[in-house]
Design a protein around this motif. Structure first.
Motif, PDB file in Angstrom:
ATOM      1  N   UNK A   3       0.828  -1.191   0.000  1.00 11.29           N
ATOM      2  CA  UNK A   3       0.000   0.000   0.000  1.00 11.29           C
ATOM      3  C   UNK A   3       0.864   1.242   0.000  1.00 11.29           C
ATOM      4  N   UNK A   4       0.236   2.396   0.253  1.00  7.33           N
ATOM      5  CA  UNK A   4       0.983   3.643   0.284  1.00  7.33           C
ATOM      6  C   UNK A   4       1.989   3.670   1.419  1.00  7.33           C
ATOM      7  N   UNK A   5       1.707   2.924   2.477  1.00  8.68           N
ATOM      8  CA  UNK A   5       2.602   2.858   3.633  1.00  8.68           C
ATOM      9  C   UNK A   5       3.852   2.060   3.295  1.00  8.68           C
ATOM     10  N   UNK A   6       3.666   0.969   2.562  1.00  9.02           N
ATOM     11  CA  UNK A   6       4.773   0.073   2.254  1.00  9.02           C
ATOM     12  C   UNK A   6       4.264  -1.350   2.126  1.00  9.02           C
TER      13      UNK A   6
ATOM     14  N   UNK B 210       3.459  -8.541   8.905  1.00  9.01           N
ATOM     15  CA  UNK B 210       4.411  -7.479   9.222  1.00  9.01           C
ATOM     16  C   UNK B 210       4.284  -6.371   8.188  1.00  9.01           C
ATOM     17  N   UNK B 211       3.900  -5.196   8.658  1.00 10.97           N
ATOM     18  CA  UNK B 211       3.730  -4.037   7.784  1.00 10.97           C
ATOM     19  C   UNK B 211       4.992  -3.191   7.881  1.00 10.97           C
ATOM     20  N   UNK B 212       5.733  -3.110   6.792  1.00 13.64           N
ATOM     21  CA  UNK B 212       7.056  -2.489   6.790  1.00 13.64           C
ATOM     22  C   UNK B 212       6.993  -1.085   6.179  1.00 13.64           C
ATOM     23  N   UNK B 213       7.406  -0.092   6.938  1.00 17.44           N
ATOM     24  CA  UNK B 213       7.400   1.281   6.447  1.00 17.44           C
ATOM     25  C   UNK B 213       8.381   1.451   5.303  1.00 17.44           C
ATOM     26  N   UNK B 214       7.904   1.982   4.194  1.00 19.23           N
ATOM     27  CA  UNK B 214       8.766   2.253   3.058  1.00 19.23           C
ATOM     28  C   UNK B 214       9.714   3.393   3.404  1.00 19.23           C
ATOM     29  N   UNK B 215      10.984   3.206   3.136  1.00 21.01           N
ATOM     30  CA  UNK B 215      11.985   4.231   3.444  1.00 21.01           C
ATOM     31  C   UNK B 215      11.849   5.471   2.564  1.00 21.01           C
ATOM     32  N   UNK B 216      11.143   5.343   1.443  1.00 20.53           N
ATOM     33  CA  UNK B 216      10.986   6.485   0.539  1.00 20.53           C
ATOM     34  C   UNK B 216       9.640   7.177   0.732  1.00 20.53           C
ATOM     35  N   UNK B 217       8.825   6.688   1.659  1.00 18.18           N
ATOM     36  CA  UNK B 217       7.522   7.291   1.904  1.00 18.18           C
ATOM     37  C   UNK B 217       7.674   8.561   2.722  1.00 18.18           C
ATOM     38  N   UNK B 218       7.268   9.702   2.158  1.00 18.12           N
ATOM     39  CA  UNK B 218       7.414  10.980   2.857  1.00 18.12           C
ATOM     40  C   UNK B 218       6.461  11.096   4.048  1.00 18.12           C
ATOM     41  N   UNK B 219       5.289  10.463   3.942  1.00 19.97           N
ATOM     42  CA  UNK B 219       4.305  10.546   5.007  1.00 19.97           C
ATOM     43  C   UNK B 219       4.321   9.316   5.903  1.00 19.97           C
ATOM     44  N   UNK B 220       5.237   8.411   5.643  1.00 19.60           N
ATOM     45  CA  UNK B 220       5.234   7.145   6.339  1.00 19.60           C
ATOM     46  C   UNK B 220       5.385   7.230   7.846  1.00 19.60           C
ATOM     47  N   UNK B 221       6.314   8.054   8.335  1.00 16.77           N
ATOM     48  CA  UNK B 221       6.550   8.147   9.766  1.00 16.77           C
ATOM     49  C   UNK B 221       5.304   8.653  10.482  1.00 16.77           C
ATOM     50  N   UNK B 222       4.665   9.660   9.904  1.00 20.68           N
ATOM     51  CA  UNK B 222       3.451  10.197  10.518  1.00 20.68           C
ATOM     52  C   UNK B 222       2.348   9.153  10.527  1.00 20.68           C
ATOM     53  N   UNK B 223       2.185   8.434   9.402  1.00 21.41           N
ATOM     54  CA  UNK B 223       1.163   7.414   9.332  1.00 21.41           C
ATOM     55  C   UNK B 223       1.459   6.280  10.303  1.00 21.41           C
ATOM     56  N   UNK B 224       2.724   5.913  10.407  1.00 18.79           N
ATOM     57  CA  UNK B 224       3.138   4.868  11.331  1.00 18.79           C
ATOM     58  C   UNK B 224       2.772   5.245  12.768  1.00 18.79           C
ATOM     59  N   UNK B 225       3.162   6.446  13.171  1.00 16.40           N
ATOM     60  CA  UNK B 225       2.863   6.923  14.521  1.00 16.40           C
ATOM     61  C   UNK B 225       1.363   6.962  14.767  1.00 16.40           C
ATOM     62  N   UNK B 226       0.634   7.450  13.774  1.00 16.40           N
ATOM     63  CA  UNK B 226      -0.817   7.567  13.882  1.00 16.40           C
ATOM     64  C   UNK B 226      -1.464   6.202  14.084  1.00 16.40           C
ATOM     65  N   UNK B 227      -1.058   5.245  13.267  1.00 15.13           N
ATOM     66  CA  UNK B 227      -1.669   3.925  13.331  1.00 15.13           C
ATOM     67  C   UNK B 227      -1.388   3.244  14.664  1.00 15.13           C
ATOM     68  N   UNK B 228      -0.161   3.350  15.152  1.00 19.38           N
ATOM     69  CA  UNK B 228       0.183   2.736  16.435  1.00 19.38           C
ATOM     70  C   UNK B 228      -0.644   3.344  17.563  1.00 19.38           C
ATOM     71  N   UNK B 229      -0.667   4.668  17.630  1.00 22.52           N
ATOM     72  CA  UNK B 229      -1.382   5.331  18.721  1.00 22.52           C
ATOM     73  C   UNK B 229      -2.870   5.005  18.702  1.00 22.52           C
TER      74      UNK B 229
ATOM     75  N   UNK C  70       5.274  -3.650  17.586  1.00 17.91           N
ATOM     76  CA  UNK C  70       5.939  -2.902  16.522  1.00 17.91           C
ATOM     77  C   UNK C  70       7.443  -3.081  16.625  1.00 17.91           C
ATOM     78  N   UNK C  71       8.138  -2.590  15.625  1.00 23.21           N
ATOM     79  CA  UNK C  71       9.601  -2.614  15.606  1.00 23.21           C
ATOM     80  C   UNK C  71      10.088  -1.225  15.242  1.00 23.21           C
ATOM     81  N   UNK C  72      10.969  -0.677  16.077  1.00 22.00           N
ATOM     82  CA  UNK C  72      11.569   0.630  15.806  1.00 22.00           C
ATOM     83  C   UNK C  72      13.067   0.500  16.065  1.00 22.00           C
ATOM     84  N   UNK C  73      13.823   0.251  15.002  1.00 19.96           N
ATOM     85  CA  UNK C  73      15.279   0.116  15.116  1.00 19.96           C
ATOM     86  C   UNK C  73      15.924   0.909  13.991  1.00 19.96           C
ATOM     87  N   UNK C  74      16.594   1.999  14.357  1.00 21.39           N
ATOM     88  CA  UNK C  74      17.228   2.847  13.359  1.00 21.39           C
ATOM     89  C   UNK C  74      16.204   3.348  12.362  1.00 21.39           C
ATOM     90  N   UNK C  75      16.479   3.168  11.068  1.00 20.05           N
ATOM     91  CA  UNK C  75      15.520   3.640  10.053  1.00 20.05           C
ATOM     92  C   UNK C  75      14.339   2.692   9.873  1.00 20.05           C
TER      93      UNK C  75
END
Length: 386
Positions: free
Chosen positions: A59-62, A77-96, A112-117
Protein backbone atom coordinates in the motif's frame (compact mmCIF):
# COMPACT_ATOMS: atom_id res chain seq x y z
CA UNK A 1 12.29 9.80 17.81
CA UNK A 2 9.99 12.02 19.81
CA UNK A 3 7.04 9.65 19.84
CA UNK A 4 8.98 6.65 21.18
CA UNK A 5 8.65 7.42 24.94
CA UNK A 6 4.89 7.94 24.64
CA UNK A 7 4.62 4.84 22.46
CA UNK A 8 6.44 2.84 25.14
CA UNK A 9 3.97 4.02 27.76
CA UNK A 10 0.98 3.25 25.54
CA UNK A 11 2.24 -0.26 24.83
CA UNK A 12 2.71 -0.86 28.53
CA UNK A 13 -0.82 0.33 29.28
CA UNK A 14 -2.27 -1.79 26.46
CA UNK A 15 -0.52 -4.90 27.74
CA UNK A 16 -1.77 -4.28 31.28
CA UNK A 17 -5.33 -3.85 30.03
CA UNK A 18 -5.21 -6.92 27.80
CA UNK A 19 -3.70 -9.13 30.50
CA UNK A 20 -5.72 -7.68 33.38
CA UNK A 21 -2.53 -6.51 35.06
CA UNK A 22 -2.57 -4.21 38.07
CA UNK A 23 0.18 -2.49 39.98
CA UNK A 24 2.76 -4.98 41.13
CA UNK A 25 1.69 -7.78 38.78
CA UNK A 26 4.42 -7.07 36.23
CA UNK A 27 7.16 -8.09 38.64
CA UNK A 28 5.25 -11.18 39.79
CA UNK A 29 4.64 -12.41 36.23
CA UNK A 30 8.07 -11.42 34.92
CA UNK A 31 6.36 -9.22 32.33
CA UNK A 32 8.40 -6.81 30.25
CA UNK A 33 6.92 -4.07 28.11
CA UNK A 34 9.65 -4.90 25.62
CA UNK A 35 7.59 -8.01 24.72
CA UNK A 36 5.58 -5.71 22.48
CA UNK A 37 8.69 -4.35 20.74
CA UNK A 38 9.88 -6.87 18.17
CA UNK A 39 13.56 -7.05 17.24
CA UNK A 40 14.35 -6.32 13.63
CA UNK A 41 16.38 -9.53 13.37
CA UNK A 42 13.40 -11.56 14.65
CA UNK A 43 11.14 -10.13 11.95
CA UNK A 44 13.83 -10.62 9.31
CA UNK A 45 13.99 -14.33 10.07
CA UNK A 46 10.21 -14.60 10.46
CA UNK A 47 9.61 -13.21 6.95
CA UNK A 48 12.56 -15.01 5.32
CA UNK A 49 14.34 -11.66 5.10
CA UNK A 50 11.24 -9.97 3.68
CA UNK A 51 11.14 -12.31 0.72
CA UNK A 52 8.85 -11.49 -2.19
CA UNK A 53 7.38 -14.96 -1.73
CA UNK A 54 6.15 -13.84 1.69
CA UNK A 55 4.71 -10.53 0.51
CA UNK A 56 0.95 -10.28 1.07
CA UNK A 57 0.44 -6.89 -0.56
CA UNK A 58 1.62 -3.32 -0.85
CA UNK A 59 0.00 0.00 0.00
CA UNK A 60 0.98 3.64 0.28
CA UNK A 61 2.60 2.86 3.63
CA UNK A 62 4.77 0.07 2.25
CA UNK A 63 4.74 -3.72 1.75
CA UNK A 64 3.12 -6.27 4.07
CA UNK A 65 4.74 -9.66 4.67
CA UNK A 66 3.63 -12.91 6.20
CA UNK A 67 5.86 -14.04 9.05
CA UNK A 68 6.30 -17.02 11.35
CA UNK A 69 7.57 -16.22 14.84
CA UNK A 70 9.82 -18.62 16.82
CA UNK A 71 6.82 -19.65 18.96
CA UNK A 72 4.94 -20.79 15.84
CA UNK A 73 2.57 -17.82 15.65
CA UNK A 74 1.79 -16.48 12.18
CA UNK A 75 1.85 -12.69 11.86
CA UNK A 76 1.53 -9.96 9.25
CA UNK A 77 4.41 -7.48 9.22
CA UNK A 78 3.73 -4.04 7.78
CA UNK A 79 7.06 -2.49 6.79
CA UNK A 80 7.40 1.28 6.45
CA UNK A 81 8.77 2.25 3.06
CA UNK A 82 11.99 4.23 3.44
CA UNK A 83 10.99 6.48 0.54
CA UNK A 84 7.52 7.29 1.90
CA UNK A 85 7.41 10.98 2.86
CA UNK A 86 4.31 10.55 5.01
CA UNK A 87 5.23 7.15 6.34
CA UNK A 88 6.55 8.15 9.77
CA UNK A 89 3.45 10.20 10.52
CA UNK A 90 1.16 7.41 9.33
CA UNK A 91 3.14 4.87 11.33
CA UNK A 92 2.86 6.92 14.52
CA UNK A 93 -0.82 7.57 13.88
CA UNK A 94 -1.67 3.92 13.33
CA UNK A 95 0.18 2.74 16.44
CA UNK A 96 -1.38 5.33 18.72
CA UNK A 97 -4.88 4.66 17.40
CA UNK A 98 -4.71 0.87 17.48
CA UNK A 99 -3.36 0.94 21.02
CA UNK A 100 -6.59 2.63 22.08
CA UNK A 101 -9.05 0.18 20.53
CA UNK A 102 -10.06 -3.46 20.87
CA UNK A 103 -12.95 -4.99 18.91
CA UNK A 104 -13.62 -8.28 17.14
CA UNK A 105 -14.18 -6.43 13.86
CA UNK A 106 -10.88 -4.51 14.02
CA UNK A 107 -7.50 -6.02 13.21
CA UNK A 108 -5.38 -6.66 16.31
CA UNK A 109 -2.01 -4.93 16.69
CA UNK A 110 0.50 -7.26 18.37
CA UNK A 111 3.42 -4.84 18.56
CA UNK A 112 5.94 -2.90 16.52
CA UNK A 113 9.60 -2.61 15.61
CA UNK A 114 11.57 0.63 15.81
CA UNK A 115 15.28 0.12 15.12
CA UNK A 116 17.23 2.85 13.36
CA UNK A 117 15.52 3.64 10.05
CA UNK A 118 13.35 0.51 10.29
CA UNK A 119 9.78 0.95 11.46
CA UNK A 120 7.27 -1.89 11.33
CA UNK A 121 3.87 -2.88 12.67
CA UNK A 122 3.11 -6.48 13.61
CA UNK A 123 -0.50 -7.68 13.34
CA UNK A 124 -2.42 -10.88 13.75
CA UNK A 125 -2.27 -12.85 10.51
CA UNK A 126 -5.58 -13.39 8.73
CA UNK A 127 -5.25 -16.24 6.21
CA UNK A 128 -7.98 -15.08 3.83
CA UNK A 129 -6.32 -11.69 3.36
CA UNK A 130 -8.54 -8.85 2.14
CA UNK A 131 -12.12 -8.72 0.90
CA UNK A 132 -11.18 -7.50 -2.59
CA UNK A 133 -9.24 -10.73 -3.17
CA UNK A 134 -12.55 -12.58 -2.99
CA UNK A 135 -15.08 -10.05 -4.18
CA UNK A 136 -13.48 -9.04 -7.48
CA UNK A 137 -11.87 -12.35 -8.45
CA UNK A 138 -14.19 -14.49 -10.59
CA UNK A 139 -13.15 -17.90 -9.31
CA UNK A 140 -13.39 -16.75 -5.65
CA UNK A 141 -16.48 -14.55 -5.61
CA UNK A 142 -18.77 -17.59 -5.77
CA UNK A 143 -17.43 -18.70 -2.37
CA UNK A 144 -19.00 -15.56 -0.89
CA UNK A 145 -22.62 -16.72 -0.73
CA UNK A 146 -25.32 -14.32 0.38
CA UNK A 147 -25.14 -15.34 4.03
CA UNK A 148 -21.40 -14.62 4.15
CA UNK A 149 -21.81 -11.30 2.35
CA UNK A 150 -24.50 -10.18 4.78
CA UNK A 151 -22.29 -11.22 7.71
CA UNK A 152 -19.45 -9.12 6.25
CA UNK A 153 -21.76 -6.12 5.78
CA UNK A 154 -22.99 -6.29 9.38
CA UNK A 155 -19.51 -6.95 10.79
CA UNK A 156 -18.03 -3.87 9.12
CA UNK A 157 -20.96 -1.83 10.43
CA UNK A 158 -20.29 -3.03 13.98
CA UNK A 159 -16.62 -2.14 13.66
CA UNK A 160 -17.42 1.37 12.45
CA UNK A 161 -20.03 1.86 15.18
CA UNK A 162 -17.34 1.01 17.73
CA UNK A 163 -14.90 3.51 16.20
CA UNK A 164 -17.49 6.29 15.96
CA UNK A 165 -19.37 5.89 19.24
CA UNK A 166 -17.98 3.23 21.57
CA UNK A 167 -14.19 3.57 21.49
CA UNK A 168 -12.45 5.57 24.26
CA UNK A 169 -12.33 8.47 21.80
CA UNK A 170 -14.13 8.91 18.47
CA UNK A 171 -12.08 7.70 15.51
CA UNK A 172 -12.79 8.38 11.84
CA UNK A 173 -11.05 5.89 9.57
CA UNK A 174 -11.06 7.91 6.30
CA UNK A 175 -10.12 4.97 4.07
CA UNK A 176 -12.86 2.34 4.29
CA UNK A 177 -12.62 0.16 1.17
CA UNK A 178 -12.58 -3.51 0.17
CA UNK A 179 -8.79 -3.86 0.34
CA UNK A 180 -8.78 -2.55 3.94
CA UNK A 181 -11.25 -5.19 5.13
CA UNK A 182 -9.41 -8.36 6.16
CA UNK A 183 -11.12 -11.74 6.52
CA UNK A 184 -10.40 -14.35 9.21
CA UNK A 185 -10.70 -18.14 8.88
CA UNK A 186 -14.53 -17.97 8.95
CA UNK A 187 -14.55 -14.96 6.57
CA UNK A 188 -15.53 -12.60 9.37
CA UNK A 189 -14.43 -9.02 8.56
CA UNK A 190 -11.84 -6.92 10.39
CA UNK A 191 -11.19 -3.28 9.55
CA UNK A 192 -7.49 -2.59 8.97
CA UNK A 193 -5.03 0.14 7.90
CA UNK A 194 -5.47 3.09 10.25
CA UNK A 195 -2.68 5.16 8.74
CA UNK A 196 -5.10 7.88 7.59
CA UNK A 197 -7.44 7.70 10.59
CA UNK A 198 -8.24 10.78 12.64
CA UNK A 199 -8.85 10.93 16.39
CA UNK A 200 -11.62 13.22 17.66
CA UNK A 201 -11.00 14.06 21.33
CA UNK A 202 -13.75 15.55 23.48
CA UNK A 203 -16.95 16.64 21.78
CA UNK A 204 -15.49 17.51 18.38
CA UNK A 205 -17.65 16.17 15.54
CA UNK A 206 -15.89 17.40 12.40
CA UNK A 207 -12.93 19.32 11.06
CA UNK A 208 -11.80 21.01 7.86
CA UNK A 209 -8.61 20.14 6.05
CA UNK A 210 -6.86 21.17 2.84
CA UNK A 211 -5.13 17.79 2.57
CA UNK A 212 -7.54 15.28 1.03
CA UNK A 213 -6.50 11.67 1.59
CA UNK A 214 -8.25 8.43 0.77
CA UNK A 215 -9.11 6.33 -2.26
CA UNK A 216 -10.87 7.57 -5.39
CA UNK A 217 -14.42 6.30 -5.59
CA UNK A 218 -14.84 5.97 -1.82
CA UNK A 219 -14.30 9.60 -0.79
CA UNK A 220 -17.39 11.53 0.34
CA UNK A 221 -18.16 14.57 -1.86
CA UNK A 222 -18.06 17.14 0.97
CA UNK A 223 -14.59 15.86 1.87
CA UNK A 224 -13.34 15.76 -1.72
CA UNK A 225 -14.69 19.22 -2.57
CA UNK A 226 -14.54 21.15 0.71
CA UNK A 227 -12.24 19.17 3.04
CA UNK A 228 -15.00 18.53 5.61
CA UNK A 229 -14.41 15.37 7.63
CA UNK A 230 -16.96 13.80 10.00
CA UNK A 231 -18.36 10.37 10.84
CA UNK A 232 -20.51 10.77 7.72
CA UNK A 233 -17.27 10.58 5.70
CA UNK A 234 -16.91 6.94 6.75
CA UNK A 235 -20.65 6.36 6.28
CA UNK A 236 -20.36 7.37 2.62
CA UNK A 237 -17.42 5.00 2.07
CA UNK A 238 -19.30 2.24 3.85
CA UNK A 239 -22.29 2.75 1.53
CA UNK A 240 -20.08 2.37 -1.54
CA UNK A 241 -18.56 -0.78 -0.04
CA UNK A 242 -22.01 -2.27 0.67
CA UNK A 243 -22.98 -1.80 -2.97
CA UNK A 244 -19.72 -3.47 -4.04
CA UNK A 245 -20.36 -6.45 -1.75
CA UNK A 246 -23.90 -6.89 -3.05
CA UNK A 247 -23.00 -6.47 -6.72
CA UNK A 248 -19.52 -7.98 -6.87
CA UNK A 249 -18.52 -4.96 -8.97
CA UNK A 250 -15.89 -2.30 -8.30
CA UNK A 251 -17.18 1.20 -7.64
CA UNK A 252 -15.32 2.52 -10.69
CA UNK A 253 -16.11 0.12 -13.52
CA UNK A 254 -16.12 1.22 -17.16
CA UNK A 255 -18.51 -1.62 -18.04
CA UNK A 256 -21.32 -0.09 -15.99
CA UNK A 257 -23.97 2.36 -17.17
CA UNK A 258 -23.22 2.46 -20.91
CA UNK A 259 -19.49 2.82 -20.46
CA UNK A 260 -19.70 5.56 -17.84
CA UNK A 261 -17.85 4.47 -14.70
CA UNK A 262 -19.64 4.65 -11.40
CA UNK A 263 -21.36 1.97 -9.34
CA UNK A 264 -23.31 4.65 -7.45
CA UNK A 265 -25.02 6.09 -10.52
CA UNK A 266 -25.61 2.59 -11.88
CA UNK A 267 -27.29 1.43 -8.63
CA UNK A 268 -29.30 4.65 -8.42
CA UNK A 269 -30.58 4.34 -12.00
CA UNK A 270 -31.61 0.73 -11.41
CA UNK A 271 -33.50 1.67 -8.25
CA UNK A 272 -35.23 4.56 -9.97
CA UNK A 273 -36.33 2.23 -12.75
CA UNK A 274 -37.70 -0.34 -10.32
CA UNK A 275 -34.97 -2.85 -11.16
CA UNK A 276 -33.04 -2.76 -7.88
CA UNK A 277 -32.30 -6.49 -7.74
CA UNK A 278 -30.60 -6.38 -11.15
CA UNK A 279 -27.59 -5.09 -9.20
CA UNK A 280 -27.14 -8.46 -7.44
CA UNK A 281 -23.94 -10.34 -8.27
CA UNK A 282 -24.82 -12.91 -10.98
CA UNK A 283 -22.68 -15.49 -9.14
CA UNK A 284 -25.26 -15.51 -6.31
CA UNK A 285 -27.62 -18.32 -7.29
CA UNK A 286 -29.58 -17.99 -4.04
CA UNK A 287 -30.18 -14.94 -1.88
CA UNK A 288 -32.74 -13.41 0.45
CA UNK A 289 -34.71 -11.00 -1.74
CA UNK A 290 -35.78 -8.58 1.01
CA UNK A 291 -32.38 -8.65 2.69
CA UNK A 292 -30.60 -7.91 -0.58
CA UNK A 293 -33.01 -5.11 -1.54
CA UNK A 294 -32.61 -3.63 1.95
CA UNK A 295 -28.80 -3.65 1.66
CA UNK A 296 -28.92 -1.90 -1.71
CA UNK A 297 -31.27 0.76 -0.35
CA UNK A 298 -29.10 1.11 2.76
CA UNK A 299 -26.02 1.58 0.58
CA UNK A 300 -27.76 4.35 -1.35
CA UNK A 301 -28.93 5.99 1.88
CA UNK A 302 -25.34 6.08 3.13
CA UNK A 303 -24.15 7.68 -0.13
CA UNK A 304 -26.65 10.54 -0.32
CA UNK A 305 -25.26 13.89 -1.44
CA UNK A 306 -26.88 15.65 1.50
CA UNK A 307 -24.71 14.85 4.53
CA UNK A 308 -27.56 15.39 7.00
CA UNK A 309 -29.69 12.76 5.26
CA UNK A 310 -27.12 9.99 5.65
CA UNK A 311 -27.66 7.71 8.64
CA UNK A 312 -25.04 7.41 11.35
CA UNK A 313 -23.59 3.98 12.09
CA UNK A 314 -25.91 3.46 15.05
CA UNK A 315 -28.90 3.82 12.70
CA UNK A 316 -27.22 1.54 10.16
CA UNK A 317 -26.78 -1.17 12.79
CA UNK A 318 -30.41 -0.84 13.87
CA UNK A 319 -31.55 -1.36 10.30
CA UNK A 320 -29.33 -4.39 9.81
CA UNK A 321 -30.35 -6.07 13.07
CA UNK A 322 -34.08 -5.35 13.02
CA UNK A 323 -36.54 -8.13 12.21
CA UNK A 324 -38.95 -5.79 10.46
CA UNK A 325 -38.54 -2.17 9.50
CA UNK A 326 -39.22 0.50 6.91
CA UNK A 327 -36.34 2.42 5.36
CA UNK A 328 -36.49 6.04 4.17
CA UNK A 329 -36.42 6.62 0.44
CA UNK A 330 -32.83 7.57 -0.47
CA UNK A 331 -32.04 10.84 -2.18
CA UNK A 332 -29.68 11.16 -5.11
CA UNK A 333 -26.15 9.94 -4.31
CA UNK A 334 -23.26 12.36 -4.12
CA UNK A 335 -20.30 12.33 -6.45
CA UNK A 336 -16.78 13.66 -5.93
CA UNK A 337 -17.23 16.00 -8.86
CA UNK A 338 -20.34 17.68 -7.54
CA UNK A 339 -20.91 18.49 -3.87
CA UNK A 340 -23.19 21.05 -2.27
CA UNK A 341 -23.29 22.26 1.31
CA UNK A 342 -26.75 22.06 2.77
CA UNK A 343 -27.93 22.71 6.29
CA UNK A 344 -31.27 20.92 6.21
CA UNK A 345 -31.92 18.35 8.91
CA UNK A 346 -33.54 14.94 8.61
CA UNK A 347 -35.25 12.57 10.98
CA UNK A 348 -33.25 9.41 10.49
CA UNK A 349 -34.39 6.84 11.39
CA UNK A 350 -37.55 6.79 13.52
CA UNK A 351 -37.69 4.17 16.25
CA UNK A 352 -41.17 2.68 16.44
CA UNK A 353 -40.82 -0.21 18.84
CA UNK A 354 -38.81 -3.26 19.82
CA UNK A 355 -39.16 -7.03 19.87
CA UNK A 356 -37.09 -9.77 21.45
CA UNK A 357 -35.58 -12.60 19.48
CA UNK A 358 -35.16 -16.16 20.69
CA UNK A 359 -31.81 -15.41 22.29
CA UNK A 360 -33.26 -12.71 24.49
CA UNK A 361 -31.51 -9.87 22.66
CA UNK A 362 -33.62 -6.79 21.95
CA UNK A 363 -34.18 -5.78 18.36
CA UNK A 364 -35.58 -2.42 17.32
CA UNK A 365 -37.89 -1.68 14.42
CA UNK A 366 -37.28 1.51 12.47
CA UNK A 367 -39.65 3.16 10.13
CA UNK A 368 -40.36 5.28 7.15
CA UNK A 369 -40.17 4.26 3.42
CA UNK A 370 -39.88 0.68 2.11
CA UNK A 371 -40.95 -2.38 4.12
CA UNK A 372 -38.70 -5.41 4.49
CA UNK A 373 -38.99 -8.66 6.43
CA UNK A 374 -35.99 -10.71 7.52
CA UNK A 375 -38.14 -13.87 7.40
CA UNK A 376 -38.63 -13.94 3.63
CA UNK A 377 -37.57 -17.07 1.76
CA UNK A 378 -34.44 -17.24 -0.37
CA UNK A 379 -34.72 -16.54 -4.08
CA UNK A 380 -32.98 -18.62 -6.73
CA UNK A 381 -31.75 -16.71 -9.74
CA UNK A 382 -32.25 -18.22 -13.17
CA UNK A 383 -29.69 -17.16 -15.72
CA UNK A 384 -31.34 -14.46 -17.79
CA UNK A 385 -28.28 -13.53 -19.76
CA UNK A 386 -27.29 -10.67 -17.44
Amino acid sequence: MGFLPSLYGCLKLKRKVNEGAVKGEEEEEGFSTQDLFFKFQTLQIATNFFSELNQLGRGGFGPVFKGLLPNGQEVAVKKLSNVSKQGVREFTNEVKLLLRVQHRNLVTLLGCCVEGPEKMLVYEYLPNRSLDNFLFVTDKSASLDWSRRFTIITGIARGLLYLHEEAPERIIHRDIKASNILLDEQLNPKISDFGLARLFPGDDTHFNTFQITGTRGYIAPEYAMHGIVSVKTDVFSYGVLVLEIVSGKKNLDSKLDNGKPGLLSYAWNLSQGGNTLDLIDPSLQKFNRDEAAMCIQLGLLCCQANVADRPNMNSVNLMLLSDSFTLPVPGKPGTQGCARRRTTTSSFPTVTGSTSNTTGATKTSVSSGSDFSRNSISVSLIDEGR
